[in-house]
Design an enzyme around this catalytic site. Structure first.
Site, mmCIF file in Angstrom:
data_model
loop_
_atom_site.group_PDB
_atom_site.id
_atom_site.type_symbol
_atom_site.label_atom_id
_atom_site.label_comp_id
_atom_site.label_asym_id
_atom_site.label_seq_id
_atom_site.Cartn_x
_atom_site.Cartn_y
_atom_site.Cartn_z
ATOM 1 N N HIS A 279 9.999 0.700 -47.299
ATOM 2 C CA HIS A 279 8.855 1.510 -46.834
ATOM 3 C C HIS A 279 7.625 1.194 -47.697
ATOM 4 C CE1 HIS A 279 6.578 4.825 -45.286
ATOM 5 N NE2 HIS A 279 7.617 5.458 -44.761
ATOM 6 N N GLU B 36 6.158 -2.279 -43.178
ATOM 7 C CA GLU B 36 7.538 -2.141 -43.637
ATOM 8 C C GLU B 36 8.464 -3.144 -42.947
ATOM 9 O OE1 GLU B 36 8.604 1.993 -42.998
ATOM 10 O OE2 GLU B 36 6.459 2.506 -43.014
#
Length: 333
Positions: free
Chosen positions: A207, A306
């Protein structure tokens, strides 16, 4: 600096390679496993490598490893969540972003840098984004070598099942995460090994938060023509679309899209005349996210690009493994 404009400059791959050749040194490898609960002094004694790998107390006293390359680049990894919270170029310019609401006392995952989503991306049967970002990872090994054909400063971290994970996800596993500085490039290698006697499935992501000059100036290229899931209105029931733009932009509202079967190479223009080039293998999808006014104190200063397995799970048979790698590099535009 949090919520501030970056001064990130472009890096050339030739420069760090030349720096490494100019400063030969001996190889050092340490492979005794130690718990993240061990004291920083113990970790430094077992795994520290003078000038290249150092264990320090991070914020809230949380054990942290700092990687330093001979070219001047550095990276910082918290053992809690195996979260990379800093990646600086040789100039000292920061590439990643940590949110001002981030906490480091282990009461919650670290909000920023490169958090893990495993074994679940987003909402689902267990807690948001799974459990890997909530737990202390063990140090398995460190290494460093300034010879041009040998390893760069590196740390290998390991996570295995425990009572906490088994209550959410009843599987035995070994997750191995390696973070390396190759000159000014940041490299990650994530492996998931099935150590049980039954197959398991999971979704996952890195992330990654990147600092940008301003969200209005940031854009992601390499996604045109891809099918994407738009999660901005309903994450559990995303709408499907096809990307027609040459570059994905931000600033007009919440952006939360999963691009399916993404190419190995995408780039994030950070608005300074430089971009972060992201090259991946094993990660099938790319997620693009910016919270807009839901985080109005800082949304203008970062975007997330991501590498992910978000469109559907991967299944690993007993004794088998899954692997994904990423290479991040700052480039001129």
């Amino acid at each position: 600096m949090l919520c501030s404009a970056p001064t990130m400059r472009a890096a050339r791959a030739a420069r760090p390679a030349a720096a490494a050749r100019a400063a030969p040194g001996r190889r050092a490898v340490f492979a005794v496993r130690a718990s993240a609960g061990a004291g920083v002094a113990d970790l430094q004694k077992k795994f520290g490598i003078k000038g290249n790998v150092e264990f320090v107390e991070g914020k809230a006293g949380t054990p942290t490893v700092v990687l330093k390359h001979s070219c001047g680049a550095s990276a910082q990894v918290y053992l809690h969540g195996a979260c990379v919270t800093s990646w600086k170029q040789a100039s000292g310019d920061e590439v990643l972003y940590v949110r001002p609401d981030a906490v480091f006392d282990k009461s919650k995952p670290i909000s920023g840098g490169v958090p893990h989503c495993f074994p679940q991306f987003g909402p689902g049967a267990m807690q948001q984004h799974g459990f890997a970002r909530n737990l202390d990872w063990e140090v398995a090994s460190t290494s460093a070598d300034l010879q041009p054909d040998e390893k760069d400063p590196e740390v290998e971290l390991v996570l295995t099942e425990n009572d906490y994970t088994l209550k959410m996800w009843p599987h035995k596993f070994k997750a191995v995460y390696t973070v390396t500085l190759h000159g000014e490039q940041l490299r990650t290698d994530f492996r998931v090994i099935n150590t049980g006697d039954a197959p398991f499935s999971f979704t996952s992501a890195l992330h990654t938060y990147f600092e940008v000059l301003h969200v209005d100036k940031a854009k992601v290229t390499g996604l045109k023509g891809l099918t994407y899931l738009d999660k901005s209105k309903d994450p559990k029931n995303p709408a499907t679309g096809k990307e027609s733009r040459d570059a994905v932009t931000f600033g007009s509202g919440l952006v939360d899209s999963v691009y399916l079967d993404a190419p190995a190479h995408v780039e994030l223009d950070v608005g300074t005349g430089a971009a972060v080039a992201i090259d991946a293998s094993g990660w099938k999808d790319v997620v693009v996210w910016n919270p807009h006014l839901t985080m109005k104190e800082c949304y203008e200063s970062f975007v997330c690009v991501e590498n992910a397995l978000a469109g559907g799970p991967v299944t690993v048979q007993p004794g088998d493994s899954w692997r994904a790698t990423t290479n991040f590099q700052v480039v001129d535009l």
